[in-house]
Write an enzyme that holds these catalytic residues in place. Structure first.
Site, PDB file in Angstrom:
ATOM      1  N   CYS A 324       0.835  -1.202   0.000  1.00 14.29           N
ATOM      2  CA  CYS A 324       0.000   0.000   0.000  1.00 14.29           C
ATOM      3  C   CYS A 324       0.872   1.256   0.000  1.00 14.29           C
ATOM      4  O   CYS A 324       1.548   1.530  -0.982  1.00 14.29           O
ATOM      5  CB  CYS A 324      -0.986  -0.033   1.165  1.00 14.29           C
ATOM      6  SG  CYS A 324      -2.398   1.060   0.934  1.00 14.29           S
ATOM      7  N   HIS A 425      -3.687  -5.498   1.238  1.00 15.60           N
ATOM      8  CA  HIS A 425      -3.433  -5.833   2.641  1.00 15.60           C
ATOM      9  C   HIS A 425      -3.882  -7.274   2.910  1.00 15.60           C
ATOM     10  O   HIS A 425      -4.810  -7.775   2.284  1.00 15.60           O
ATOM     11  CB  HIS A 425      -4.221  -4.902   3.568  1.00 15.60           C
ATOM     12  CG  HIS A 425      -3.732  -3.494   3.573  1.00 15.60           C
ATOM     13  ND1 HIS A 425      -2.578  -3.105   4.212  1.00 15.60           N
ATOM     14  CD2 HIS A 425      -4.252  -2.372   3.011  1.00 15.60           C
ATOM     15  CE1 HIS A 425      -2.412  -1.800   4.059  1.00 15.60           C
ATOM     16  NE2 HIS A 425      -3.409  -1.331   3.328  1.00 15.60           N
TER      17      HIS A 425
END
Length: 479
Positions: A324, A425
């Site tokens: 991310c 994630h």
């Protein structure tokens, strides 16, 4: 409602335990936290985000996480400013003083979500935040007694005896409450007790006589328990049989650090958090995690000299991964023209991947599944990000995600296979994906680790130990 004498007293785990106990009994139960402050969040079934602890409690209750379980989520971007998530959606950034004034409006959303849950479930188990005795936060409180008073909810007060001073914590907290709030407390739970319970009995008798409140139970210190942490970074002891070393940079605004629990718990992996003023150790894999303030954390990374150490790590044949915000840092530039995460501006990235990122005002929130770069190894997780990346490096995706019209590429794996970046994630949570990623990092012969199975085993162990520790009459009347 479970309230604590301090942060990390055991509120989240007690609610999770009670959710599992009632679920096993066939009771319709749901967790609820009016207001949460955390950088660990989860994507919900209705496309929003809530605190990670409430997602775990939902699992304990046998439910998919929903935004009504945590209607107000505060995600700090600095020491004085935070993004405000209302019923799963980011509405704005506020400083602390402005949010204090906003709490009157926030309470309306809290009560709205609570009302919907009341119509669907027989029991709502509510978790407080911090301590109800934080005097400076009592005005317009929506997280603790302010909420309990608004909905006429009984309260259990939990304290952590492992910290020391448990009787002072309980009596002092009770003393700082108003008369009506004290009356609302139906009893105490003491958490993380080690040793002979008989040696504690005189203290329990004194506490009950002093306060007129019963001790509902003493929960033992449970070793080897795996439950998602709300914010604290959990250390990992060195392992004798470890064959791979992984270092994760502990950025000041690190988000969703539960991404690395499968690595931290793996018996063949020595896992290190690299904190401020610590060098990146000799290792096989360096990971740059997600961040709630990517450009500021990139500046911090450089201030620590980690950028130079990462270069050296790659020269020696090590692997590098970004998730991310960490993935965004691996690119050429990061642009935030709207000031989504911090002051408007741009930053030069680490330059390892030929891509650029621009922050948009619309946050991407999705549960995702698909395959790693081989298009065979299944992977699943979730996306929470405002940045959108573009550039030629994306022609070599690290992951292929399921989309409406087939597979959609995500992330990058470099041509020499030394660097990997992804927006996903939870990428290590699926056992097969974990095995493939560890093989990429250099660990070929592996022990299988299933983090989902470990979580379920821990919830069952926690529920059994809690049920054995609590008074039978209390549990009987609970649901």
């Amino acid at each position: 409602m479970v309230q604590g004498t301090t942060s990390d007293a055991g509120k989240s785990t007690l609610v999770a335990a009670l959710c599992r106990i009632l679920k096993n009994r066939g009771v319709s139960v749901v967790p609820f936290k009016p207001q949460n402050m955390a950088l660990n969040s989860a994507v919900t079934i209705d496309g929003g985000e809530i605190g990670r602890a409430q997602a775990l409690q939902a699992q304990a209750a046998g439910l998919e996480p929903h935004t009504d379980m945590n209607p107000i989520l505060i995600k700090p971007t600095s020491d004085t400013r935070a993004q405000i998530i209302v019923q799963g959606k980011a509405i704005t950034d506020m400083d602390a003083a402005v949010y204090h004034d906003y709490k009157t409006q926030a309470m309306k959303y809290v009560l709205d979500s609570y009302s919907r849950l009341q119509q669907q479930y027989d029991v709502i188990l509510v978790e407080g935040a911090g301590s109800p005795a934080e005097i400076n936060l009592r005005d317009r409180d929506i997280a603790n007694m302010g909420f309990a008073e608004a909905v006429d909810c009984p309260v259990i007060l939990i304290a952590d005896i492992d910290r020391g001073g448990v009787f002072a914590h309980l009596v002092g907290t009770l003393e700082l409450l108003s008369e009506s709030e004290r009356a609302r407390v139906i009893g105490f739970v003491i958490n993380r007790f080690r040793g002979d319970i008989n040696l504690l009995q005189s203290g329990l008798d004194w506490l009950e006589q002093k306060t007129g409140k019963p001790v509902l139970g003493v929960i033992p210190y449970l070793q080897g328990l795996y439950l998602d942490a709300e914010d604290a970074l959990t250390a990992s002891a060195p392992k004798q049989n470890a064959q791979l070393t992984v270092a994760v940079l502990a950025l000041p605004r690190i988000s969703n650090h539960t991404d690395f629990d499968a690595l931290r718990l793996h018996p063949q992996v020595n896992f290190h958090w690299v904190g401020p003023n610590q060098p990146v150790p000799a290792c096989d894999l360096v990971i740059i995690p997600g961040s709630k303030n990517t450009r500021a954390d990139l500046d911090f990374l450089r201030e620590q000299g980690w950028d130079v150490q990462i270069q050296q790590h790659l020269r020696y044949g090590g692997k590098l991964m970004g998730i991310c915000g960490g993935f965004q840092m691996l690119g050429k530039t990061i642009h935030d023209p709207l000031g989504v995460e911090s002051a408007p501006g741009s930053s030069i990235g680490l330059g390892y991947l030929a891509l650029h990122t621009e922050f948009k005002d619309q946050k991407i929130l999705q549960q995702r599944s698909g395959f790693l770069w081989d298009k065979q190894t299944p992977v699943s997780g979730y996306e929470i990000h405002s940045g959108v990346s573009y550039g030629p490096a994306l022609q070599q995706p690290a992951i292929y995600l399921q989309g409406a019209n087939g597979l959609v590429p995500d992330g990058v794996i470099s041509e020499d296979k030394a660097i990997l970046g992804t927006y996903l994630h939870g990428v290590f949570d699926q056992p097969q994906a974990l095995a493939q990623l560890l093989a990429w990092a250099g660990l070929v012969e592996q022990t299988r680790v299933d983090i989902g199975q470990l979580r379920e085993q821990s919830l069952n162990h926690l529920a059994a130990a809690t049920a054995a520790a609590l008074q039978g009459d209390f549990l009987k009347n609970l649901g």
